[in-house]
Design a protein around this motif. Structure first.
Motif, PDB file in Angstrom:
ATOM      1  N   GLY A 157       0.797  -1.232   0.000  1.00 36.31           N
ATOM      2  CA  GLY A 157       0.000   0.000   0.000  1.00 36.31           C
ATOM      3  C   GLY A 157       0.824   1.274   0.000  1.00 36.31           C
ATOM      4  O   GLY A 157       0.296   2.366   0.219  1.00 36.31           O
ATOM      5  N   GLU A 158       2.142   1.153  -0.245  1.00 36.60           N
ATOM      6  CA  GLU A 158       2.995   2.351  -0.178  1.00 36.60           C
ATOM      7  C   GLU A 158       3.924   2.478  -1.372  1.00 36.60           C
ATOM      8  O   GLU A 158       4.906   3.208  -1.309  1.00 36.60           O
ATOM      9  CB  GLU A 158       3.845   2.321   1.103  1.00 36.60           C
ATOM     10  CG  GLU A 158       3.039   2.336   2.382  1.00 36.60           C
ATOM     11  CD  GLU A 158       3.937   2.475   3.609  1.00 36.60           C
ATOM     12  OE1 GLU A 158       3.723   3.407   4.380  1.00 36.60           O
ATOM     13  OE2 GLU A 158       4.864   1.644   3.750  1.00 36.60           O
ATOM     14  N   GLU A 159       3.625   1.770  -2.467  1.00 32.49           N
ATOM     15  CA  GLU A 159       4.544   1.791  -3.604  1.00 32.49           C
ATOM     16  C   GLU A 159       4.686   3.185  -4.186  1.00 32.49           C
ATOM     17  O   GLU A 159       5.771   3.617  -4.545  1.00 32.49           O
ATOM     18  CB  GLU A 159       4.079   0.803  -4.680  1.00 32.49           C
ATOM     19  CG  GLU A 159       5.177   0.390  -5.665  1.00 32.49           C
ATOM     20  CD  GLU A 159       5.330   1.349  -6.845  1.00 32.49           C
ATOM     21  OE1 GLU A 159       6.381   1.277  -7.496  1.00 32.49           O
ATOM     22  OE2 GLU A 159       4.419   2.149  -7.115  1.00 32.49           O
ATOM     23  N   GLU A 160       3.582   3.919  -4.230  1.00 35.58           N
ATOM     24  CA  GLU A 160       3.630   5.273  -4.805  1.00 35.58           C
ATOM     25  C   GLU A 160       4.248   6.290  -3.849  1.00 35.58           C
ATOM     26  O   GLU A 160       4.395   7.460  -4.171  1.00 35.58           O
ATOM     27  CB  GLU A 160       2.221   5.722  -5.225  1.00 35.58           C
ATOM     28  CG  GLU A 160       1.554   4.823  -6.256  1.00 35.58           C
ATOM     29  CD  GLU A 160       2.243   4.789  -7.629  1.00 35.58           C
ATOM     30  OE1 GLU A 160       3.298   5.425  -7.791  1.00 35.58           O
ATOM     31  OE2 GLU A 160       1.724   4.103  -8.523  1.00 35.58           O
ATOM     32  N   SER A 161       4.588   5.818  -2.650  1.00 33.52           N
ATOM     33  CA  SER A 161       5.277   6.684  -1.693  1.00 33.52           C
ATOM     34  C   SER A 161       6.694   6.196  -1.448  1.00 33.52           C
ATOM     35  O   SER A 161       7.309   6.536  -0.445  1.00 33.52           O
ATOM     36  CB  SER A 161       4.531   6.713  -0.356  1.00 33.52           C
ATOM     37  OG  SER A 161       3.220   7.159  -0.539  1.00 33.52           O
ATOM     38  N   GLY A 162       7.219   5.379  -2.338  1.00 36.28           N
ATOM     39  CA  GLY A 162       8.603   4.924  -2.201  1.00 36.28           C
ATOM     40  C   GLY A 162       8.772   3.674  -1.358  1.00 36.28           C
ATOM     41  O   GLY A 162       9.896   3.338  -0.974  1.00 36.28           O
ATOM     42  N   SER A 163       7.670   2.979  -1.027  1.00 41.95           N
ATOM     43  CA  SER A 163       7.739   1.711  -0.292  1.00 41.95           C
ATOM     44  C   SER A 163       8.615   1.777   0.953  1.00 41.95           C
ATOM     45  O   SER A 163       9.474   0.924   1.175  1.00 41.95           O
ATOM     46  CB  SER A 163       8.272   0.605  -1.222  1.00 41.95           C
ATOM     47  OG  SER A 163       7.472   0.472  -2.370  1.00 41.95           O
ATOM     48  N   PRO A 164       8.400   2.788   1.814  1.00 42.47           N
ATOM     49  CA  PRO A 164       9.331   2.970   2.929  1.00 42.47           C
ATOM     50  C   PRO A 164       9.373   1.808   3.920  1.00 42.47           C
ATOM     51  O   PRO A 164      10.388   1.614   4.587  1.00 42.47           O
ATOM     52  CB  PRO A 164       8.833   4.256   3.610  1.00 42.47           C
ATOM     53  CG  PRO A 164       7.407   4.403   3.180  1.00 42.47           C
ATOM     54  CD  PRO A 164       7.348   3.815   1.801  1.00 42.47           C
ATOM     55  N   HIS A 165       8.258   1.049   4.044  1.00 39.52           N
ATOM     56  CA  HIS A 165       8.245  -0.030   5.037  1.00 39.52           C
ATOM     57  C   HIS A 165       8.214  -1.403   4.393  1.00 39.52           C
ATOM     58  O   HIS A 165       7.995  -2.400   5.063  1.00 39.52           O
ATOM     59  CB  HIS A 165       7.035   0.139   5.965  1.00 39.52           C
ATOM     60  CG  HIS A 165       6.957   1.506   6.567  1.00 39.52           C
ATOM     61  ND1 HIS A 165       6.086   2.471   6.114  1.00 39.52           N
ATOM     62  CD2 HIS A 165       7.684   2.083   7.555  1.00 39.52           C
ATOM     63  CE1 HIS A 165       6.264   3.584   6.826  1.00 39.52           C
ATOM     64  NE2 HIS A 165       7.237   3.373   7.700  1.00 39.52           N
ATOM     65  N   PHE A 166       8.429  -1.444   3.073  1.00 41.61           N
ATOM     66  CA  PHE A 166       8.219  -2.702   2.369  1.00 41.61           C
ATOM     67  C   PHE A 166       9.260  -3.756   2.735  1.00 41.61           C
ATOM     68  O   PHE A 166       8.930  -4.907   3.026  1.00 41.61           O
ATOM     69  CB  PHE A 166       8.213  -2.463   0.860  1.00 41.61           C
ATOM     70  CG  PHE A 166       7.889  -3.697   0.074  1.00 41.61           C
ATOM     71  CD1 PHE A 166       6.620  -4.268   0.140  1.00 41.61           C
ATOM     72  CD2 PHE A 166       8.838  -4.317  -0.722  1.00 41.61           C
ATOM     73  CE1 PHE A 166       6.311  -5.417  -0.580  1.00 41.61           C
ATOM     74  CE2 PHE A 166       8.538  -5.456  -1.443  1.00 41.61           C
ATOM     75  CZ  PHE A 166       7.273  -6.009  -1.372  1.00 41.61           C
ATOM     76  N   ARG A 167      10.522  -3.341   2.752  1.00 41.73           N
ATOM     77  CA  ARG A 167      11.554  -4.330   3.034  1.00 41.73           C
ATOM     78  C   ARG A 167      11.386  -4.917   4.439  1.00 41.73           C
ATOM     79  O   ARG A 167      11.487  -6.137   4.634  1.00 41.73           O
ATOM     80  CB  ARG A 167      12.946  -3.726   2.866  1.00 41.73           C
ATOM     81  CG  ARG A 167      14.016  -4.808   2.905  1.00 41.73           C
ATOM     82  CD  ARG A 167      15.424  -4.285   2.686  1.00 41.73           C
ATOM     83  NE  ARG A 167      16.364  -5.376   2.827  1.00 41.73           N
ATOM     84  CZ  ARG A 167      16.963  -5.976   1.805  1.00 41.73           C
ATOM     85  NH1 ARG A 167      16.747  -5.586   0.581  1.00 41.73           N
ATOM     86  NH2 ARG A 167      17.799  -6.987   2.026  1.00 41.73           N
TER      87      ARG A 167
END
Lengths: 467, 467
Positions: free
Chosen positions: A159-169
């Motif tokens: 849910g944050e890809e368009e915001s740079g995926s800050p918590h993805f990793r």
């Protein structure tokens, strides 16, 4: 090799087409703009909606995963064949900001079909491409008579890809065990054109840095001091000028360490693409090509590591003139990396290279941020062959191979899960990602459905060839 | 050579000291800030005040000359000796902006004497240094018993120097006949230090340009296009990096054409100055010296032509990163010129040099502005010898020679009038030009009076040696 009869799949898709599009439209009405804090409830609503929809599709497990930012959705549908390979599909349910007054012909969050195209923010990037997996897996089951998919199927829709995926990793690391997969399929890219179905085989990695150069304690008079003290703007410029040699190769010692070069076969395949350089230049809004000697334009943007200055600044930039030696200057650099390059090694190489060039009297501060690893799947990887075959059946055309010059969070999946990443996208360049009047071609969207309807069976059957 | 007895001059100055300082204070109370439109009436008032004061001093002619901007003051006091040389004194009556809250210890426009220093905006730059000519010429007359000066004395005190003298050259051209002079004395500079009286023999010239580099029609994605199209920020950086060779010499072909190099004698004289490099670096707020090989720091800033980047900009300069190839970039350059260099020739050289380096796909726009010619008076010029002698008598010390690295409108006088320019200033580096708490040392101010009291007689007597 036994194949699901294509006509069965096509009939099933036609029968469910309208309900599929109605459901997608319902999802597209949720303005899940992750970059705008006042849309945070919409992003949560979008996750909840998708989890419910995946349950309805048949996924026994569909969960909303919280992060410190916007939530992701995870779903899982195990195969009844315990030997089946596990595939993780990646996509995202957040969208770019959009407002009617940006130039949209209709409300960006009120989907509308015109000339067989579905217009809405997220239609192509990325809700449409996530959504074709729902009808795809049901078509796969219907056509094969199976009650579970031929592969262990997992979905992770962030849910944050368009915001740079800050918590993805961190999310992937936290749930690494549940996300474990033999291959990752990313449905967040595109294909060459409507007429040329393609599979993307890799993305470049990225290392970014800012170099700040500090000279005099304040701007000083260029008449009184010019020519006798080092000028930090000159140092900044010299660093940028020293980035490349006369063949437009990156001149940083150690930068190319480990680079996996294109094979002759890959170069042949890239050369087969109907590439029109003047059309490409129009897309690039540029007036000439220029790049590393010995490589074509497509090879340069897809398969070669590069160094670019994204910003440079120092001293007076307003109208007229100001005769100063500026107190400081900055340079922002980004390095695109290809398979075999390690962002940490590149960082060390850049630091050593930059520091060596800073003269006495100038202080240099280097900050690196946002490293992303490159990913590349070899052309002979069985999963890649399955994707290409499935797509070829759906499009009834030979499938060609591309790469992607940009960088994305898919690399984190490759990194953490240790699985190869494949890119299955049906978007075309005219779809207007991040722009007004974003749309998806309905015919292509349904080809996406059809591709996945063939893919899982093909993949399960051919996985035994996997390395 | 007959000399006015020094004691007579000194006694006269002491007798008139208080009235002189009172008058100067009255003038300093007028906030003649030329850069601030709301002070335009004050600048006019300052001109009127000065014209009246010069009449009172004895100048038969004192006029306010209008310009499209702020007015100048012209005054003339012919000698009764028709064979006497004509001297034109240049200064300015406008001042830099100043406000108590900038860090002044007292109101910048309410002059106050503390520890034998007069604090006020304009005390040193330049009202104080214009003003010493009023009491100076009267002391000259009183001590010699003359009723007119020994030289034909003219004053031109402009009102826009702190705004870049936009109408000065046109003014000089318009009134060239009335301004005609055998020598120009500029009282708008300083001397080495309180202990080291110096005469400045020249200023550097100036050529300034802005180079705009246009690449893609808008910022484009560095992942999609990086490495395959020219980046205008890279071009900007390469231009700046190519400005100098490895010996820190300007690498633009033709740049040094005509340069008059320092003579051995000049180098010896400069080397005699009590130059403390670490002190100079503190003034420069810099941490290392660096410059053209084979020259000292003073030679570099005073007597060698230089190229400096005053500003560079392009792309993203904010926090974090933005992976773009910028659409455009700019470079602001200034070139300091020395005797023998022609700004027009330098402009042509820079244009040819820059255009040659711009790659296909980048459009280059070069705008030159504000050319100023260099000026230099040979050490053996009789007028220069007179100034040095007069100053030596006033300070009772040997006078040394400096140059000025900056550039000024004095060059227009040299150009239009064809007269050598000499610099007679009594300001010291601590006087705080353009800064809070500007002041003038009262002892030095009166040495300025005394110098001019000796100068006109010396000049008239020794002018026969003029070339």
């Amino acid at each position: 090799m036994s194949q699901t009869p294509d006509s069965v799949v096509r009939t099933y898709i036609q029968q469910h087409r309208d309900a599929f599009l109605d459901d997608l439209a319902e999802w597209l009405r949720i303005p899940s703009v992750s970059a705008q804090p006042d849309h945070a409830p919409d992003v949560r609503r979008s996750a909840d909606w998708l989890a419910a929809e995946l349950k309805e599709t048949g996924f026994p497990t569909a969960e909303v995963w919280q992060t410190p930012g916007a939530p992701a959705v995870f779903a899982e549908w195990p195969s009844d064949d315990p030997q089946a390979p596990t595939v993780l599909v990646y996509g995202h349910h957040d969208v770019q900001p959009a407002a009617r007054e940006d130039g949209w012909d209709s409300d960006p969050f009120e989907p509308v079909v015109r000339e067989n195209r579905l217009y809405a923010r997220g239609a192509a990037d990325d809700k449409g491409q996530v959504f074709f997996h729902t009808l795809g897996v049901r078509a796969h089951l219907a056509a094969t008579g199976r009650s579970t998919p031929a592969v262990h199927l997992k979905l992770l829709i962030e849910g944050e890809e368009e915001s740079g995926s800050p918590h993805f990793r961190a999310l992937v690391e936290e749930h690494a065990e549940r996300l474990a997969a033999d291959a990752v399929i990313v449905s967040d890219t595109g294909m060459w054109s409507e007429d040329t179905p393609t599979v993307c085989t890799g993305m470049r990695g990225l290392a970014e840095c800012e170099i700040r150069l500090h000279g005099p304690d304040q701007d000083i008079h260029s008449g009184s001091f010019g020519g006798a003290v080092p000028n930090p703007a000159t140092t900044a410029a010299r660093l940028v000028a020293a980035l490349h040699d006369e063949h437009a190769r990156v001149a940083i010692p150690g930068f190319y360490d480990g680079v996996v070069d294109l094979t002759d076969r890959e170069r042949e395949l890239l050369a087969e693409l109907p590439f029109d350089e003047s059309q490409w230049l129009r897309t690039a809004k540029s007036y000439a090509t220029q790049g590393e000697a010995g490589y074509t334009t497509l090879e340069r943007v897809w398969a070669r590591p590069t160094a670019e200055v994204n910003g440079i600044g120092g001293g007076y930039q307003g109208p007229g003139s100001k005769t100063i030696i500026p107190s400081s200057a900055l340079v922002k650099l980004s390095f695109r990396l290809v398979a075999g390059q390690d962002p940490d090694h590149v960082e060390q190489a850049v630091r050593a290279w930059a520091e060596r060039q800073v003269p006495a009297g100038i202080r240099c501060e280097i900050t690196f941020s946002g490293a992303t690893r490159p990913c590349l799947t070899p052309l002979d990887h069985p999963a890649l062959r399955s994707v290409a075959r499935a797509m070829g059946r759906a499009f009834e055309k030979p499938v060609r191979f591309t790469r992607e010059g940009g960088s994305g969070p898919a690399a984190d999946l490759q990194d953490v899960l240790g699985a190869p990443v494949l890119f299955l996208g049906i978007s075309v360049p005219s779809d207007g990602w991040h722009a007004p009047n974003e749309k998806v071609e309905l015919d292509l969207l349904l080809k996406g459905v059809e591709t996945t309807a063939y893919l899982w069976g093909d993949l399960a059957e051919n996985w035994r060839d996997a390395p």
